[in-house]
Design a protein around this motif. Sequence first.
Motif, PDB file in Angstrom:
ATOM      1  N   GLU A 174       1.051  -1.556   0.078  1.00  0.00           N
ATOM      2  CA  GLU A 174       0.436   0.220   0.255  1.00  0.00           C
ATOM      3  C   GLU A 174       0.644   0.832   0.175  1.00  0.00           C
ATOM      4  OE1 GLU A 174      -3.192   1.108  -0.195  1.00  0.00           O
ATOM      5  OE2 GLU A 174      -3.199   2.350   0.510  1.00  0.00           O
TER       6      GLU A 174
ATOM      7  N   ASN B  98      -5.757  -0.103   4.922  1.00  0.00           N
ATOM      8  CA  ASN B  98      -5.773  -0.595   3.177  1.00  0.00           C
ATOM      9  C   ASN B  98      -5.067  -1.437   3.243  1.00  0.00           C
ATOM     10  OD1 ASN B  98      -7.905   1.152   2.912  1.00  0.00           O
ATOM     11  ND2 ASN B  98      -6.189   2.680   2.114  1.00  0.00           N
ATOM     12  N   PHE B  99      -3.745  -1.452   3.676  1.00  0.00           N
ATOM     13  CA  PHE B  99      -2.686  -2.759   3.603  1.00  0.00           C
ATOM     14  C   PHE B  99      -3.114  -4.399   3.944  1.00  0.00           C
ATOM     15  CE2 PHE B  99       1.250  -5.052   5.693  1.00  0.00           C
ATOM     16  CZ  PHE B  99       1.813  -5.273   4.546  1.00  0.00           C
TER      17      PHE B  99
ATOM     18  N   LYS C 259      -5.543  -5.664   2.080  1.00  0.00           N
ATOM     19  CA  LYS C 259      -5.088  -5.983   0.558  1.00  0.00           C
ATOM     20  C   LYS C 259      -4.592  -7.697   0.809  1.00  0.00           C
ATOM     21  CE  LYS C 259      -3.816  -2.272  -2.080  1.00  0.00           C
ATOM     22  NZ  LYS C 259      -3.129  -1.174  -2.632  1.00  0.00           N
TER      23      LYS C 259
END
Length: 533
Positions: free
Chosen positions: A216, A235-236, A239
């Motif tokens: 990210e 967000n990381f 993912k």
Amino acid sequence: MADQQQHLKDPEMAEAEMQILRSKATELLLREEWNDAVSTYTQFITICRNQTPNTNLHLSKLQKSLCLALCNRAEARSKLRIFEEALRDCEEALKIESTHFKTLLCKGKILLNLNRYSSALECFKTALFDPQVSGNSENLNGYVEKCKKLEHLSKTGAFDLSDWVLNGFRGKSPDLAEFIGPIQIKRSGISGRGLFATKNVDSGTLLLVTRAIAIERGILPENCDENAQLVMWKNFIDKVTDSSTKSTKTKNLIGLLSSGEAEEDLEVPEMSIFKPVEDHISPSEMSNILSVLDINSLVEDANSAKVLGKNRDYYGVGLWILPSFINHSCIPNARRLHIGDHILVHASRDIKAGEEITFTYFDPLSSWKDRKRMSETWGFNCNCKRCRFEEEISNKEEMKEIEMGMRGGIEMGAAIYKLEEGMRRWMVRGKEKGYLRASFWGAYFELFSSEKAMKKWGRRIQGMEMVVDSVVDAVGSDERVVKMMVERFKRNNNDNNGGVMEMEKVLKLGRGVYGKVMKKQALRCLLELGGSH
Ligand SMILES: C[S@@+](CC[C@H](N)C(=O)[O-])C[C@H]1O[C@@H](n2cnc3c(N)ncnc32)[C@H](O)[C@@H]1O
């Protein structure tokens, strides 16, 4: 269910239904609505499979439709990065028509994404024989060449970033293949498992290249609020979770990583599982994903020049599996470099066969107290030779005085003078001098960069070259140390004192920082040493 049975009974109705689904799916593909395209093709495929063909012609028509639908579903799935399922679709489609051009192309791209270069090459080569290729051959030849190059790189590790560097990092970053050099995983004396050299290597030698499981990135301007980093972290995590849901191999690989607890009981994996092989690893539950990320995520930080080709406010966080087995040391022998989604790890000094490969998780040019604090944040106590030595020295009254003086704003020259004097009295020898000088690097840097201070203190302390040598001997090459040497080299060069020897030394230090992935000219350019190219 009732519907499907109706289709079985009534081929005409089934054909009509398939026609509607086919048009809808094609439109969804065009609109890049991948999830909906997958489910529409799944409905189409189910009806198609449930048909009982009444003539050979009907059978052949159904087979053709099924092949194309499987191929299109594979494409949609590969866009969603569900590579394993996409590959299964391609394989099924190729069982129906072994030279189906579109499927071969799709399968080749998926295999390329999975770093299976030689299998991808086979697909693209077979596709080249197809008569449909004529208008497409340039594109296809490009893929063939790319596979050949990546296959060669993954076998030899002969990476060369020179052109990209000389071009000022313009354009797309170079194609990198995954590469496993002379390394293996073993039990570590530091903690749990670690990565070890299997043969003697010299400084700059590439040890491994790995692509991130997930990454990210963002531009984080200085002084941005914590929230921005938290959003990136969230967000990381999404993912990584997404990648492991989509691939059992990824899920299992993540499952091998330390979550920071009971490391001594963790399995020592074979290197072969990190190679991109055809076989699937048997599924096992991934637990504790958050703890794994806490322990193993690495930060790309453009300011430290570990990231090539990005601007200064750039910040990225990612997970790379093999580098996650590398333990931290404050006297490391390896460094990492980030390029695109890949991480390159190379020796930052000569390493002997059997020696553990280590890099730093935090700044090695910081004081023992700061490093102690940072290792505690990571959840461990660094017990390396340097930390043990500095812990003992930190109890000395004179050391406490120096630190207090520096906090109170005494001249850096005076602090360094006291430190060098102290080292003489405490009979600090060999590498240990480098340990302390690395810890006080900030002060040395300030002193060596100020002409005025050097006029006053220069003759009373060690010369810059000696300090640099001992720091590099302790912690390996570091971009800040090289930068200081470059500045001096340039100054001397202007006075016509910069010799070949000095240039060679700077380049050697540069190779320690960036690895042997660049030719001399590119390294000179990167170090802003000028010169003809
Ligand atoms: C990225 S993992 C490294 C590989 C790990 N040893 C394993 O067996 O998977 C990071 C963890 O290793 C351990 N570790 C790494 N460097 C260490 C050090 N210098 N001293 C103590 N523990 C360390 C800590 O538990 C840390 O959280």
